[in-house]
Write a protein that holds these residues in place. Structure first.
Motif, short mmCIF file in Angstrom:
data_model
loop_
_atom_site.label_atom_id
_atom_site.label_comp_id
_atom_site.label_asym_id
_atom_site.label_seq_id
_atom_site.Cartn_x
_atom_site.Cartn_y
_atom_site.Cartn_z
N PHE A 8 18.30 11.20 9.15
CA PHE A 8 17.58 10.63 8.02
C PHE A 8 16.08 10.81 8.22
CE2 PHE A 8 21.71 8.87 7.68
CZ PHE A 8 21.92 8.65 6.33
N ASN A 9 15.43 11.48 7.28
CA ASN A 9 14.00 11.80 7.35
C ASN A 9 13.23 11.01 6.30
OD1 ASN A 9 14.77 13.73 9.24
ND2 ASN A 9 14.75 15.40 7.76
N LEU A 10 11.94 10.81 6.56
CA LEU A 10 11.10 10.10 5.61
C LEU A 10 9.64 10.45 5.85
CD1 LEU A 10 10.72 7.89 3.41
CD2 LEU A 10 10.67 6.21 5.26
N VAL A 11 8.92 10.78 4.78
CA VAL A 11 7.47 10.90 4.81
C VAL A 11 6.92 9.79 3.93
CG1 VAL A 11 5.47 12.34 4.27
CG2 VAL A 11 7.56 13.40 5.15
N THR A 12 5.97 9.03 4.45
CA THR A 12 5.42 7.89 3.74
C THR A 12 3.91 7.95 3.72
OG1 THR A 12 7.29 6.47 4.33
CG2 THR A 12 5.27 5.37 3.66
N SER A 13 3.32 7.70 2.56
CA SER A 13 1.88 7.60 2.40
C SER A 13 1.52 6.14 2.16
CB SER A 13 1.43 8.46 1.21
OG SER A 13 0.11 8.14 0.82
N VAL A 14 0.49 5.68 2.85
CA VAL A 14 0.03 4.30 2.70
C VAL A 14 -1.48 4.30 2.50
CG1 VAL A 14 0.05 1.97 3.66
CG2 VAL A 14 1.83 3.59 4.33
N GLN A 15 -1.93 3.59 1.47
CA GLN A 15 -3.36 3.42 1.23
C GLN A 15 -3.59 1.94 0.94
OE1 GLN A 15 -5.34 6.82 -0.92
NE2 GLN A 15 -3.26 7.24 -1.63
N LEU B 221 6.07 1.58 12.58
CA LEU B 221 4.95 2.50 12.80
C LEU B 221 3.76 2.15 11.92
CD1 LEU B 221 6.82 5.95 13.01
CD2 LEU B 221 5.63 4.78 14.87
N ILE B 222 4.04 1.85 10.67
CA ILE B 222 2.94 1.52 9.75
C ILE B 222 2.25 0.23 10.18
CG2 ILE B 222 2.37 0.87 7.37
CD1 ILE B 222 4.71 2.72 6.50
N ARG B 223 3.05 -0.78 10.50
CA ARG B 223 2.46 -2.05 10.92
C ARG B 223 1.60 -1.89 12.16
NH1 ARG B 223 7.64 -4.27 9.48
NH2 ARG B 223 8.29 -4.14 11.66
N GLU B 224 2.03 -1.05 13.08
CA GLU B 224 1.29 -0.89 14.34
C GLU B 224 0.04 -0.04 14.18
OE1 GLU B 224 1.93 0.88 18.88
OE2 GLU B 224 3.65 0.34 17.64
N HIS B 225 0.12 1.03 13.36
CA HIS B 225 -0.96 2.02 13.38
C HIS B 225 -1.89 1.98 12.17
CE1 HIS B 225 0.67 3.74 17.00
NE2 HIS B 225 1.87 3.81 16.44
N LEU B 226 -1.48 1.41 11.04
CA LEU B 226 -2.40 1.33 9.91
C LEU B 226 -3.67 0.56 10.26
CD1 LEU B 226 -3.03 1.96 6.95
CD2 LEU B 226 -1.78 -0.13 6.32
N GLY C 252 0.78 -1.23 0.00
CA GLY C 252 0.00 0.00 0.00
C GLY C 252 0.81 1.27 0.00
N VAL C 253 2.14 1.20 0.15
CA VAL C 253 2.97 2.40 0.12
C VAL C 253 2.95 3.00 -1.28
CG1 VAL C 253 5.33 3.27 0.25
CG2 VAL C 253 4.48 1.74 2.03
N ASP C 254 2.66 4.32 -1.38
CA ASP C 254 2.62 4.97 -2.70
C ASP C 254 3.49 6.21 -2.77
OD1 ASP C 254 1.19 6.84 -1.25
OD2 ASP C 254 -0.75 6.28 -2.08
N ILE D 229 -3.10 6.38 5.68
CA ILE D 229 -2.34 7.15 6.66
C ILE D 229 -1.19 7.88 5.97
CG2 ILE D 229 -2.87 5.57 8.57
CD1 ILE D 229 0.00 4.48 8.32
N VAL D 230 -0.72 8.93 6.62
CA VAL D 230 0.54 9.57 6.28
C VAL D 230 1.41 9.53 7.53
CG1 VAL D 230 1.69 11.72 5.65
CG2 VAL D 230 -0.41 11.06 4.48
#
Length: 464
Positions: free
Chosen positions: A236-243, A269-274, A222-224, A249-250
């Motif tokens: 190291f920074n990262l912004v990730t969008s997942v649908q 974070l994605i695994r826990e909060h999506l 779902g990462v786009d 989520i962002v």
């Protein structure tokens, strides 16, 4: 996408670093997030606005190449306003062509299309392209920075201030994890017709294939998009969008001490909060798009604010080399704030210790010499195509030093080739190959090596 890649452990082990990414190894082990003064993270439900996780969300941080998200926002806005099209040529001044790597390598007087420029920003994070865009749309770098800051405040990014279009070090350019999430949401909401650019895995520039250094693609279903960033001051920074499966989520992670640990933390974070995100909702959460006036109005209409926004406690390197422009005072427009809900009270998913060794003293001298800006590739990036090898040594520091020396002596010959180090084991001893990659064919690599030999630089071409 097929979710997590189960066979990742079978890939060859590479330690891949650009000439400007060695600094990531000087920052030490990641350790616990609570002990990292640069750490910040934020996860928001992109359908409801509920904050699913927040740590240091409003603390001031340097954006590094997350800056280019705003650069692209203004490009998309200009396309929608029909001031430019994807076929519009972007001219490169001497100033733009001279930007530090990572860069596309367009010569002064040359040009690329807007479409190519967008792809170069989302994949290579090209600093020369960012400056060329800023000069075209804003009339000057300073003018474009004013446009960027005004746009940030229109969107509700009230802890953000820009001084350039690329994110190279400047102690007056800062943001927050929450603001970067707002910008990520705004790009999705305001420009759905252009947002697919952020999913670009690779594109052809001439005969060279340029690949993304966002390794979240294919790792989490779902990462786009959206964007990575690094300077030494920011980490190291990262912004990730997942649908995925009706949820959206962002997520933002800032201050990672290696690209790998940052990515691992983002995945956690994605695994826990999506799964906690809502499948309902879907209304716009960011203030509606307001057109930013064109460059003809920049000089008189825009100026950066001088509000009492504290600078981060850490300072960027090389800031003394960057001009600091004086700006007149401006009152930021009133905007509706982003919805805020109680953040997760659970434990912070761990930021794993980086698995790569610390560099030798010569590598640290290399870092100080060339600065610390966005890496194109990191330790888990798979190389392909052809490369030119200029050294092999059991000393990682010596390999770095070879890249520095040849990069300086033969910058014209190498052009936009990517410097990297490949780690390999021979009879129990670890060696480091110093190579320049990005060549699309055998003949390109051989011709480059022949040119290097004419400068008395030993080398050979190798297929990856």
């Amino acid at each position: 996408m097929a979710g997590f890649i189960s066979h990742i452990s079978t890939l060859p082990k590479f330690l891949v670093i650009t000439l400007v990414s060695a600094a990531m190894l000087t920052l030490g082990s990641m350790g616990d997030a609570s002990a990292n003064s640069r750490y910040a993270a934020y996860v928001i439900d992109a359908k409801t606005g509920k904050v699913l996780f927040a740590r240091n969300a409003d603390a001031k941080r340097y954006p590094a190449s997350l800056t280019k998200m705003m650069t692209l926002y203004l490009v998309f806005e200009a396309i929608e306003a029909k001031r430019i099209s994807t076929n519009t040529p972007i001219p490169f001044s001497k100033n733009a062509a001279a930007e530090q790597p990572t860069k596309l390598g367009v010569r002064a007087g040359g040009s690329i299309t807007v479409d190519t420029a967008i792809r170069a920003l989302v994949t290579r994070s090209a600093n020369d392209v960012s400056t060329a865009i800023g000069e075209m749309l804003g009339g000057s770098e300073a003018g474009f920075a004013k446009m960027m800051t005004r746009k940030a405040h229109q969107l509700g990014m009230n802890s953000t201030q820009f001084r350039n279009a690329h994110g190279l070090p400047n102690n007056q350019q800062f943001t927050s994890a929450r603001d970067m999430a707002i910008l990520g949401m705004a790009l999705r909401e305001h420009f759905p017709q252009h947002y697919a650019y952020f999913s670009t895995r690779s594109f052809m520039y001439g005969k060279q294939r340029i690949t993304t250094h966002n390794r979240m693609f294919g790792r989490i279903e779902g990462v786009d998009g959206i964007k990575t960033g690094y300077i030494r001051a920011s980490g190291f920074n990262l912004v990730t969008s997942v649908q995925d499966k009706g949820r959206s989520i962002v997520a933002v992670v800032m201050g990672g001490q290696s690209a790998r640990s940052r990515d691992d933390h983002m995945a956690a974070l994605i695994r826990e909060h999506l799964p906690r995100a809502s499948r309902s909702g879907g209304g716009n959460l960011v203030p509606g798009r307001q057109l930013t006036p064109g460059s003809a109005l920049v000089a008189s209409a825009f100026s950066l604010p001088q509000r009492d926004i504290p600078t981060p406690s850490f300072r960027p390197v090389a800031e003394a080399d960057l001009p600091l422009v004086a700006y007149a005072q401006e009152t930021a427009p009133s905007v509706a704030p982003m919805p805020v809900a109680t953040a997760s009270a659970g434990p912070i998913p761990p930021l794993p210790v980086a698995s790569v060794p610390l560099p030798s003293a010569s590598a640290e001298r290399f870092t100080a010499e060339v600065g610390a800006v966005d890496p194109v590739m990191t330790s888990s990036t798979q190389q392909s195509g052809w490369a030119v090898q200029i050294a092999s040594s059991p000393s990682q520091g010596d390999a770095f030093a070879a890249l520095v020396r040849v990069g300086k002596e033969a910058s014209t010959v190498l052009g936009s080739a990517n410097a990297f180090i490949e780690e390999f084991n021979n009879k129990g001893t670890t060696f480091y190959r110093a190579r320049f990659g990005g060549f699309g064919s055998k003949s390109q690599a051989w011709n480059t090596c022949d040119a290097l030999k004419k400068q008395r630089i030993d080398c050979f071409a190798a297929e990856l």
